[in-house]
Enzyme design. Structure first.
Site, PDB file in Angstrom:
ATOM      1  N   HIS A   1       0.861  -1.193   0.000  1.00 45.42           N
ATOM      2  CA  HIS A   1       0.000   0.000   0.000  1.00 45.42           C
ATOM      3  C   HIS A   1       0.886   1.228   0.000  1.00 45.42           C
ATOM      4  O   HIS A   1       1.238   1.762   1.060  1.00 45.42           O
ATOM      5  CB  HIS A   1      -0.940  -0.050   1.217  1.00 45.42           C
ATOM      6  CG  HIS A   1      -1.930   1.077   1.274  1.00 45.42           C
ATOM      7  ND1 HIS A   1      -3.053   1.033   2.074  1.00 45.42           N
ATOM      8  CD2 HIS A   1      -1.970   2.280   0.642  1.00 45.42           C
ATOM      9  CE1 HIS A   1      -3.742   2.154   1.926  1.00 45.42           C
ATOM     10  NE2 HIS A   1      -3.093   2.937   1.074  1.00 45.42           N
TER      11      HIS A   1
ATOM     12  N   GLU B   1     -11.145   3.509   6.136  1.00 47.09           N
ATOM     13  CA  GLU B   1     -10.112   4.437   6.649  1.00 47.09           C
ATOM     14  C   GLU B   1     -10.880   5.540   7.387  1.00 47.09           C
ATOM     15  O   GLU B   1     -10.857   5.600   8.611  1.00 47.09           O
ATOM     16  CB  GLU B   1      -9.288   5.003   5.488  1.00 47.09           C
ATOM     17  CG  GLU B   1      -8.240   6.033   5.894  1.00 47.09           C
ATOM     18  CD  GLU B   1      -7.544   6.698   4.684  1.00 47.09           C
ATOM     19  OE1 GLU B   1      -8.080   6.670   3.570  1.00 47.09           O
ATOM     20  OE2 GLU B   1      -6.447   7.272   4.904  1.00 47.09           O
TER      21      GLU B   1
ATOM     22  N   HIS C   1       1.253   4.809  -2.587  1.00 51.01           N
ATOM     23  CA  HIS C   1       0.823   5.560  -3.777  1.00 51.01           C
ATOM     24  C   HIS C   1       2.069   6.220  -4.355  1.00 51.01           C
ATOM     25  O   HIS C   1       2.723   7.007  -3.646  1.00 51.01           O
ATOM     26  CB  HIS C   1      -0.203   6.628  -3.398  1.00 51.01           C
ATOM     27  CG  HIS C   1      -1.425   6.064  -2.734  1.00 51.01           C
ATOM     28  ND1 HIS C   1      -2.596   5.827  -3.415  1.00 51.01           N
ATOM     29  CD2 HIS C   1      -1.638   5.652  -1.454  1.00 51.01           C
ATOM     30  CE1 HIS C   1      -3.488   5.318  -2.574  1.00 51.01           C
ATOM     31  NE2 HIS C   1      -2.937   5.196  -1.379  1.00 51.01           N
TER      32      HIS C   1
ATOM     33  N   ASP D   1       1.821   4.084   2.649  1.00 53.56           N
ATOM     34  CA  ASP D   1       0.772   4.924   2.049  1.00 53.56           C
ATOM     35  C   ASP D   1       1.354   6.057   1.201  1.00 53.56           C
ATOM     36  O   ASP D   1       1.486   5.910  -0.009  1.00 53.56           O
ATOM     37  CB  ASP D   1      -0.171   5.450   3.147  1.00 53.56           C
ATOM     38  CG  ASP D   1      -1.581   5.734   2.634  1.00 53.56           C
ATOM     39  OD1 ASP D   1      -1.875   5.434   1.463  1.00 53.56           O
ATOM     40  OD2 ASP D   1      -2.395   6.252   3.417  1.00 53.56           O
ATOM     41  N   ASP D   2       1.682   7.190   1.829  1.00 54.98           N
ATOM     42  CA  ASP D   2       2.225   8.347   1.105  1.00 54.98           C
ATOM     43  C   ASP D   2       3.429   8.864   1.885  1.00 54.98           C
ATOM     44  O   ASP D   2       3.352   9.899   2.572  1.00 54.98           O
ATOM     45  CB  ASP D   2       1.147   9.438   0.992  1.00 54.98           C
ATOM     46  CG  ASP D   2      -0.095   8.928   0.281  1.00 54.98           C
ATOM     47  OD1 ASP D   2      -0.057   8.826  -0.958  1.00 54.98           O
ATOM     48  OD2 ASP D   2      -1.075   8.588   0.969  1.00 54.98           O
TER      49      ASP D   2
ATOM     50  N   HIS E   1      -9.551   0.813  -1.178  1.00 51.62           N
ATOM     51  CA  HIS E   1      -9.498   1.509   0.103  1.00 51.62           C
ATOM     52  C   HIS E   1     -10.905   1.462   0.707  1.00 51.62           C
ATOM     53  O   HIS E   1     -11.885   1.791   0.018  1.00 51.62           O
ATOM     54  CB  HIS E   1      -9.118   2.973  -0.084  1.00 51.62           C
ATOM     55  CG  HIS E   1      -7.665   3.232  -0.349  1.00 51.62           C
ATOM     56  ND1 HIS E   1      -6.965   2.615  -1.351  1.00 51.62           N
ATOM     57  CD2 HIS E   1      -6.785   4.069   0.275  1.00 51.62           C
ATOM     58  CE1 HIS E   1      -5.718   3.059  -1.332  1.00 51.62           C
ATOM     59  NE2 HIS E   1      -5.578   3.945  -0.360  1.00 51.62           N
TER      60      HIS E   1
HETATM   61  N1  HPA Z   1      -6.693   7.327   1.203  1.00 51.88           N
HETATM   62  C1  HPA Z   1      -7.380   7.627   0.102  1.00 51.88           C
HETATM   63  N2  HPA Z   1      -6.802   8.092  -1.003  1.00 51.88           N
HETATM   64  C2  HPA Z   1      -5.488   8.234  -1.018  1.00 51.88           C
HETATM   65  C3  HPA Z   1      -4.724   7.936   0.091  1.00 51.88           C
HETATM   66  C4  HPA Z   1      -5.363   7.447   1.253  1.00 51.88           C
HETATM   67  O1  HPA Z   1      -4.764   7.140   2.312  1.00 51.88           O
HETATM   68  N3  HPA Z   1      -3.439   8.214  -0.259  1.00 51.88           N
HETATM   69  C5  HPA Z   1      -3.440   8.627  -1.530  1.00 51.88           C
HETATM   70  N4  HPA Z   1      -4.682   8.660  -2.001  1.00 51.88           N
HETATM   71 ZN    ZN Z   2      -3.764   4.780   0.449  1.00 50.24          ZN
END
Ligand code: HPA
Ligand code: ZN
Length: 347
Positions: free
Chosen positions: A26, A209, A28, A287-288, A206
């Site tokens: 996971h 969250e 991006h 994630d990012d 996703h």
């Molecule tokens: N959630 C939803 N969209 C996203 C995320 C995330 O954590 N990171 C990049 N796009």
């Molecule tokens: Zn994500």
């Protein structure tokens, strides 16, 4: 079943977390774009940024929720114009991942963020795929791409994106669903995901969250998701937790992201131990990482430091889960599991 490795003191445990082979499922790729590279690409492409310096941009990374992050994250992508830009971004991530002993990465990309600005799909996918191919030969990292649809956009736009992508299907292994979760339930994309599945693509989404447990259920029942990205809100629904455990549906959890976006007040309050205790196939991911303060090893070490209940057995379990939950071949998984056990035997 995992072997019962003895508990280690923090310093040795953290060294083992860093050294153990692992998969990242996971991440991006647009979320790996560091401020320094944003400024370099802006200069290269003549893009004017609204921030005066790397420091000023970094200072703007104070998020309160998912949407406040997404606004800055999409703005950062405006510097990505050429195939070389997409290559450079993915290559920088893959070098960083190799340093964290990531042996396999399944990397999300958001084509609509780029095609919506007039960048051809071919430019995006060819730059990213080139970096993945080179990572395999030069870094020994297996790297695959997963195309994500932006859920705040329409079903029609997602269908058009899938049509545009299918001629390039040999360059990606699956589809996912990201962006603003609340108000955009998985069922909005039922037909898009059905078409992707018909073409033999893997399917992830996703869910849970910021969105409720019902979104996790519909990702499973309507989209037929093979993995849930985040999924941490499943804990509010014991029947759902039991189902996720029974069906061994992986959850790709991202601790630093969750804290930065206010899903949990702190790492010490994260529900990762509860998810593991419930027998779920949980993995830890970044994630990012350019936005949330750390790559994969940083996520692991900070989470284990904040949650002393996590020790050697959980470390092994998380790495083992990352291979189980991946879309790699059985022979690759066997090879990585052997390397994992060897790393633990040495520790
Ligand atoms: N959630 C939803 N969209 C996203 C995320 C995330 O954590 N990171 C990049 N796009
Ligand atoms: Zn994500």
């Amino acid at each position: 079943m995992h072997p019962s490795w003895p508990d280690l003191p923090p310093e040795r445990l953290h060294r083992l977390l860093r050294a153990m082979p692992k998969a990242e499922l996971h991440v991006h790729v647009e979320g790996t774009l560091e401020p320094e590279l944003i400024f370099k690409l802006a200069r290269r492409n003549g893009v004017v940024l609204t921030y005066a310096s790397v420091g000023a941009l970094r200072a703007a990374y104070a998020f309160t929720d998912l949407q406040s992050f997404l606004d800055i994250y999409y703005a950062g992508t405006s510097v990505l114009c050429t195939e070389q830009d997409f290559f450079d971004m993915a290559w920088a991530y893959l070098e960083r991942a190799a340093a964290d002993k990531v042996v396999h990465a399944e990397i999300f990309f958001d084509p609509q963020t780029h095609t919506g600005r007039g960048v051809p799909f071919a430019t995006v996918i060819q730059g990213l795929e080139h970096a993945c191919r080179r990572a395999h030969s030069e870094l020994g990292v297996s790297a695959k791409l997963i195309l994500c649809f932006l859920r705040h956009l329409s079903e029609a736009e997602a269908l058009a994106t899938l049509d545009e992508a299918l001629p390039w299907q040999h360059h990606f292994i699956g589809v996912g669903l990201d962006s603003s979760e609340l108000g955009h339930p998985p069922e909005k994309f039922a037909r898009v995901f059905a078409r992707a599945r018909e073409r033999g693509l893997h399917v992830v989404a996703h869910a849970g969250e910021e969105g409720p447990p019902e979104y996790i259920r519909s990702a499973l029942d309507v989209l037929k998701a093979e993995r849930i990205d985040h999924g941490v809100r499943c804990i509010e629904d014991p029947d759902l937790v039991a189902r996720l455990a029974r069906e061994r549906v992986p959850l790709t959890v991202c601790p630093l992201s969750n804290v930065k976006l206010g899903v949990f007040a702190s790492l010490a309050r994260h529900n990762l131990p509860a998810l593991l205790d419930a027998g779920l196939c949980v993995t830890v991911n970044s994630d990012d990482p350019a936005y949330f303060g750390g790559y994969l090893n940083q996520n692991l070490v900070e989470t284990f430091a904040a949650l002393p209940v996590l020790n050697t057995r959980q470390a092994w379990q998380l790495a083992s889960n990352s291979f189980d939950a991946s879309f790699a071949t059985d022979s690759e998984k066997t090879r990585w599991r052997e390397a994992l056990d060897a790393a633990f035997a040495r520790a």
